[in-house]
Design an enzyme around this catalytic site. Structure first.
Site: not given
Ligand SMILES: NC(=O)c1ccc[n+]([C@@H]2O[C@H](COP(=O)([O-])OP(=O)(O)OC[C@H]3O[C@@H](n4cnc5c(N)ncnc54)[C@H](O)[C@@H]3O)[C@@H](O)[C@H]2O)c1
Ligand SMILES: [Zn+2]
Length: 372
Positions: A122, A249, A238, A186, A245, A242, A224, A265, A234, A144
């Site tokens: 929990r 998406h 907020r 972003e 997106h 989007n 942000k 993404h 949201e 999020k």
């Molecule tokens: N929660 C939110 O508000 C929010 C906002 C934007 C995106 N997201 C989510 O974030 C995700 C994408 O995140 P991402 O682009 O960071 O992807 P990711 O976490 O998959 O990282 C991308 C790649 O980089 C590698 N990596 C990470 N740090 C590294 C470093 N310092 N040096 C070398 N390689 C490294 C990872 O192993 C991976 O292969 C999506 O699922 C998206 O929906 C969430």
């Molecule tokens: Zn995004």
């Protein structure tokens, strides 16, 4: 880059964000506050555990007795199967409710780790240490969390603000160009939706320069945080975040299922912003010059995603599944001007299809003109 850590006040002091040279020291100080016996689990993927964990362990005494949990890198890990594996790991290790999950990684790890922490017994506490540009400027900020289900992005998730977010910009040194540009999308979004000056700064910054990047990250986080502080769940402002997106998406999900090159993404959001800027113009909200400027800047930054006219129907169908829709109609965030987004604009499937068609044409036209 600030000389000392600069906490950005997000939901007051309870959930601070630290950016800058002292952010790891701030994390160390936070861990020292934990009473004896509190166990820390570091969640990461094979890349972040290899490239970033050693520096963390080297600097932070408080992690000496921590254990690590590794998940495979990539979006596929935002799944129920991975959650189950991590929950089982925590149970086997007899993690109790005082345990802390330290999420070390990009958006995949922080989205996943936030969700896992929120549901385990929990709710246990978590900390985010983002290691990608996407994570630092966006994913780790705002509380999020979520996983994907049945090909739908973030279909299951919750709002789980971490205890703190610690942004150590030098982690970006090992990140490849494609991943850097993924995060830039972003930051462009923050500028287009919220702050014209930020858009100009991102557009003209030398992205290989870590100091320049650090300043942009701080600005993106601040923008942000301001929005999220006012509207955590949201219901209003907020939704401005989007922008790009709805179509983004759907293109991202389409790239997974179509057997085409998989879009990251941020890449999908970049294309979504081109299409949604066009729709903003078409709906009489955004002037033509701004729409063209946006498109001319974003298009050459990202590899084109070739579409066929027959793909539109499926892409629009994917949008209908977007959790941001309410009461059947598709509501979307568009731009009124560069730096100002409008939320909840009702659009028809035909208009969305036309916006995708516009992107398809741009790609085809460019391919024709850039042919050797
Ligand atoms: N929660 C939110 O508000 C929010 C906002 C934007 C995106 N997201 C989510 O974030 C995700 C994408 O995140 P991402 O682009 O960071 O992807 P990711 O976490 O998959 O990282 C991308 C790649 O980089 C590698 N990596 C990470 N740090 C590294 C470093 N310092 N040096 C070398 N390689 C490294 C990872 O192993 C991976 O292969 C999506 O699922 C998206 O929906 C969430
Ligand atoms: Zn995004």
């Amino acid at each position: 880059m600030p000389k000392r850590a600069r906490p950005v006040e997000l939901w007051a002091a309870e959930h601070p964000v630290y950016v800058g040279a002292g952010s790891l020291a701030a994390l160390g100080a936070r861990l020292k506050q934990e009473p004896e016996g509190v166990r820390v689990f570091v969640l990461g993927d094979e890349n972040t555990l290899r490239l970033c964990l050693p520096e963390l362990l080297g600097q932070l005494d408080g992690l000496r007795n921590s254990s690590t949990i590794e998940v495979p890198s990539g979006e596929q890990s935002k799944s129920l199967e991975t959650c189950r594996a991590v929950w089982e790991h925590l149970l086997t290790a007899e993690a109790d409710r005082s345990a802390v999950l330290l999420n070390l990684g990009g958006g995949v790890v922080t989205d996943l780790g936030g969700f896992i922490a929120g549901a385990y017994k929990r709710g246990i506490r978590c900390l985010h240490v983002p290691t990608t540009l996407m994570g630092m400027c966006d994913a780790a900020i705002g509380g999020k969390s979520g996983i994907d289900l049945g090909g739908v992005k973030n279909a299951i998730g919750s709002f789980e603000p971490p205890m703190g977010v610690y942004v150590h910009v030098p982690f970006l040194r090992t990140l490849g160009k494609r991943e850097l540009l993924n995060g830039v999308a972003e930051m462009i979004k923050h500028g287009l939706a919220l702050d014209a000056d930020h858009w100009n700064d991102v557009r003209t910054a030398p992205l290989h320069d870590m100091d320049a990047l650090a300043g942009l990250i701080l600005r993106s986080i601040t923008l942000k945080a301001e929005v999220v502080t006012k509207d955590m769940h949201e219901n209003g402002d907020r939704k401005k975040l989007n922008f790009g997106h709805t179509i983004g998406h759907a293109l991202e999900a389409h790239s997974w299922e179509s057997g085409q090159r998989t879009l990251l993404h941020g890449e999908a959001v970049a294309l979504g912003m081109i299409a949604e800027s066009w729709l903003s113009w078409k709906r009489g909200l955004l002037d033509r010059a701004s729409m063209e400027l946006i498109s001319e800047h974003i298009l050459p930054l990202y590899k084109p995603y070739p579409l066929m006219a027959s793909d539109h129907h499926r892409i629009v169908a994917l949008m209908r599944n977007d959790k941001k829709n309410r009461e059947g109609g598709i509501r979307i965030t568009l731009l009124k001007s560069i730096g100002e987004a409008v939320v909840d604009v009702e659009v028809t499937s035909t208009q969305l299809s036309e916006a995708i068609e516009h992107y398809r044409h741009l790609v085809a036209h460019n391919a024709l003109h850039n042919r050797p």
